[in-house]
Design a protein around this motif. Structure first.
Motif, short mmCIF file in Angstrom:
data_model
loop_
_atom_site.label_atom_id
_atom_site.label_comp_id
_atom_site.label_asym_id
_atom_site.label_seq_id
_atom_site.Cartn_x
_atom_site.Cartn_y
_atom_site.Cartn_z
N GLY A 76 0.60 -1.17 -0.07
CA GLY A 76 -0.17 -0.17 -0.02
C GLY A 76 0.77 1.12 0.16
N GLY A 77 0.30 2.24 -0.66
CA GLY A 77 1.11 3.58 -0.86
C GLY A 77 2.18 3.50 -1.72
N VAL A 78 2.56 2.49 -2.49
CA VAL A 78 3.62 2.46 -3.57
C VAL A 78 2.81 2.66 -4.86
CG1 VAL A 78 5.17 0.93 -4.84
CG2 VAL A 78 4.91 0.92 -2.29
N ARG A 79 3.09 3.60 -5.71
CA ARG A 79 2.59 3.80 -7.05
C ARG A 79 3.79 3.73 -8.18
NH1 ARG A 79 1.90 7.75 -10.39
NH2 ARG A 79 2.93 9.39 -9.45
N ILE A 80 3.16 2.70 -9.08
CA ILE A 80 4.22 2.40 -10.16
C ILE A 80 3.55 2.58 -11.58
CG2 ILE A 80 5.25 0.45 -11.41
CD1 ILE A 80 4.96 -1.19 -8.79
N GLU A 84 0.12 -9.84 -8.01
CA GLU A 84 0.14 -11.11 -7.26
C GLU A 84 0.74 -11.08 -6.05
OE1 GLU A 84 1.87 -15.33 -8.49
OE2 GLU A 84 0.36 -14.78 -10.00
N GLU A 85 1.86 -10.42 -5.94
CA GLU A 85 2.88 -10.33 -4.88
C GLU A 85 2.35 -9.19 -3.91
OE1 GLU A 85 6.02 -11.63 -2.70
OE2 GLU A 85 5.57 -12.63 -4.93
N TYR A 86 2.02 -8.00 -4.59
CA TYR A 86 1.42 -6.94 -3.71
C TYR A 86 0.19 -6.26 -4.32
CZ TYR A 86 6.25 -6.67 -2.04
OH TYR A 86 7.43 -7.00 -1.15
N PRO A 87 -0.97 -6.84 -3.97
CA PRO A 87 -2.10 -6.55 -4.32
C PRO A 87 -2.52 -5.22 -4.22
CG PRO A 87 -2.25 -8.12 -2.46
CD PRO A 87 -0.91 -7.90 -2.65
N ASP A 88 -1.99 -4.27 -3.13
CA ASP A 88 -2.43 -3.05 -3.00
C ASP A 88 -1.55 -2.00 -3.84
OD1 ASP A 88 -4.32 -3.87 -1.31
OD2 ASP A 88 -3.26 -3.70 0.38
N VAL A 89 -0.64 -2.48 -4.46
CA VAL A 89 0.37 -1.57 -5.36
C VAL A 89 -0.67 -0.88 -6.62
CG1 VAL A 89 2.07 -1.49 -6.96
CG2 VAL A 89 2.18 -2.53 -4.87
N GLU A 90 -0.54 0.30 -6.72
CA GLU A 90 -1.27 1.10 -7.79
C GLU A 90 -0.09 1.25 -9.06
OE1 GLU A 90 -2.64 5.54 -8.66
OE2 GLU A 90 -2.62 5.02 -6.75
N ILE A 91 -0.64 0.20 -9.96
CA ILE A 91 0.22 0.28 -11.16
C ILE A 91 -0.65 0.79 -12.46
CG2 ILE A 91 -0.19 -2.26 -11.48
CD1 ILE A 91 2.47 -2.51 -12.48
N GLU A 92 0.13 1.86 -13.26
CA GLU A 92 -0.59 2.32 -13.94
C GLU A 92 0.43 2.10 -15.59
OE1 GLU A 92 -2.02 6.41 -13.56
OE2 GLU A 92 -2.08 6.06 -11.41
N ILE A 105 8.95 4.13 -9.77
CA ILE A 105 8.02 3.83 -8.48
C ILE A 105 8.25 5.18 -7.64
CG2 ILE A 105 8.41 2.50 -6.12
CD1 ILE A 105 9.59 0.27 -7.51
N ASN A 106 6.67 5.80 -7.23
CA ASN A 106 6.57 6.82 -6.53
C ASN A 106 7.38 7.76 -7.33
OD1 ASN A 106 5.01 5.29 -4.65
ND2 ASN A 106 6.52 5.18 -3.55
N GLY A 107 7.42 8.08 -8.57
CA GLY A 107 7.71 9.04 -9.29
C GLY A 107 9.63 9.00 -9.72
N GLN A 108 10.16 7.95 -9.20
CA GLN A 108 11.48 7.84 -9.39
C GLN A 108 11.78 6.76 -10.40
OE1 GLN A 108 13.86 6.90 -5.73
NE2 GLN A 108 15.58 6.05 -7.03
#
Length: 112
Positions: A18-22, A45-53, A66-69
């Motif tokens: 959670g809190g990780v944005r890709i 599968e590994e991190y269901p709460d990750v936001e991936i776009e 990841i988080n803008g980096q």
């Protein structure tokens, strides 16, 4: 929450991310959409709460932030990231650890 010793319980190793944005920028005409979808499924599968776009990028692009980096660039490395390296970077990001750029890559598939 406490573990009975008066200390807060440590977070389980398999946190949800959670809190990780890709953000993955890829070249669709290059046929990289399938690589993005494969990677996105492995991450979820590994991190269901990750936001991936995703967003469409220029010729040959497969860039991951990841988080803008920027942590991976196919334009720099010439291949695609190993899933395990990306999963490790997500783990670090979810724990608030500094991120390092992924420099290892697997060669792109070439159909002759």
């Amino acid at each position: 929450m406490s573990d009975g010793s008066g200390e807060p319980a440590a977070e389980a190793p398999g946190t949800t991310g959670g809190g990780v944005r890709i953000m993955v920028e890829y070249c669709k005409p290059c046929g990289f959409e399938s690589a993005y979808l494969e990677l996105a499924n492995a991450v979820k599968e590994e991190y269901p709460d990750v936001e991936i776009e995703s967003r469409l990028g220029g010729t040959g692009a497969f860039e991951i932030e990841i988080n803008g980096q920027l942590i991976f660039s196919k334009l720099e490395n010439g291949g695609f990231p190993y899933e395990k390296d990306l999963i490790e970077a997500i783990r670090k990001a979810s724990n608030g650890e500094p991120l390092e750029k992924i420099t290892k890559s697997r060669p792109p598939c070439i159909i002759l």
